[in-house]
Design an enzyme around this catalytic site. Structure first.
Site, PDB file in Angstrom:
ATOM      1  CE  LYS A 198      -5.551   2.176   6.846  1.00  0.00           C
ATOM      2  NZ  LYS A 198      -4.613   2.838   5.924  1.00  0.00           N
TER       3      LYS A 198
ATOM      4  NE  ARG B 132       0.002   8.579   5.138  1.00  0.00           N
ATOM      5  CZ  ARG B 132       0.109   7.876   6.262  1.00  0.00           C
ATOM      6  NH1 ARG B 132       1.237   7.940   6.958  1.00  0.00           N
ATOM      7  NH2 ARG B 132      -0.881   7.108   6.677  1.00  0.00           N
TER       8      ARG B 132
ATOM      9  CD  GLU C 136      -2.444   1.488   2.660  1.00  0.00           C
ATOM     10  OE1 GLU C 136      -2.677   2.656   3.040  1.00  0.00           O
ATOM     11  OE2 GLU C 136      -2.725   0.479   3.339  1.00  0.00           O
TER      12      GLU C 136
END
Length: 209
Positions: free
Chosen positions: A129, A45, A41
């Protein structure tokens, strides 16, 4: 196609990776594969995250690459265009979930409360998640959710380490965990790919309940 259950079974740990320099993207992915981890993943960012995502998608076919920290429909679209094979959000709004469900890719929406779990479940999604796992209640919280909502499988992420991962993986409603410890910043910036492979090998060997 929207449900990400199959992606959760790829590995006991999904590395949650932030890469500042796109030159490091492919070596990081290859180091993870060498350690037995074939899923990643990549968080959105950094300003260059999409470039890193595109490099991994095009140059490392042995890894399932997803885009994390999806906050807006526009980010979801950009990640798809860069080659993301699944999408992960830290939380979810009705508008974001609606948009992601229209895309031809598995999605892993972030949840932290029972109400959020139920709202996502209503849309036919059973893989979620759980974030931030530690502050939100940890293994005890997930174990408690399992009784009234047994249909959901979780990938808890946030504050999990090699030492605490087994506490989550022993739960019936946890398929895998997300962890940033596999790709520590010092190892990435120092281009210590052997260390990342070592950490990946440790994680790949974690037992599931």
């Amino acid at each position: 196609m929207a449900d990400a259950t199959s992606a959760l079974h790829v590995s006991p740990v999904i590395p949650v990776v932030t890469i500042a320099d796109p030159q490091h993207a492919v070596p990081v992915a290859r180091a993870l594969v060498a350690g037995g981890i074939s899923i990643i993943e990549l968080t959105l960012r950094t300003d260059s995250a999409l470039e890193s995502l595109e490099r991994i998608a095009s140059e490392v076919p042995d890894i399932l690459v997803g885009a994390g920290t999806i906050l807006t429909p526009a980010q979801a679209d950009a990640a798809m265009a860069a080659g993301a094979q699944f999408l992960v959000s830290p939380g979810v709004t009705p508008a974001l979930l609606d948009h992601m469900l229209q895309l031809d890719v598995p999605v892993l929406p972030g949840v932290a409360t029972v109400g959020e779990v139920m709202a996502v479940l209503e849309r036919g999604i059973t893989a979620m998640k759980f974030f931030p796992a530690g502050p939100a209640g940890g293994p005890d919280y997930l174990a408690a959710i399992g009784a009234p909502v047994p249909a959901v499988q979780f990938c808890p992420t946030g504050g999990i380490s090699l030492a605490s991962a087994p506490d989550y993986l022993s739960l019936a409603n946890v398929t895998c965990v997300g962890g940033s410890w596999l790709t520590p910043r010092a190892a990435v910036e120092g281009e210590d790919w052997q260390e990342i492979t070592r950490l990946a090998r440790e994680a790949a060997g974690l037992p599931r309940g």
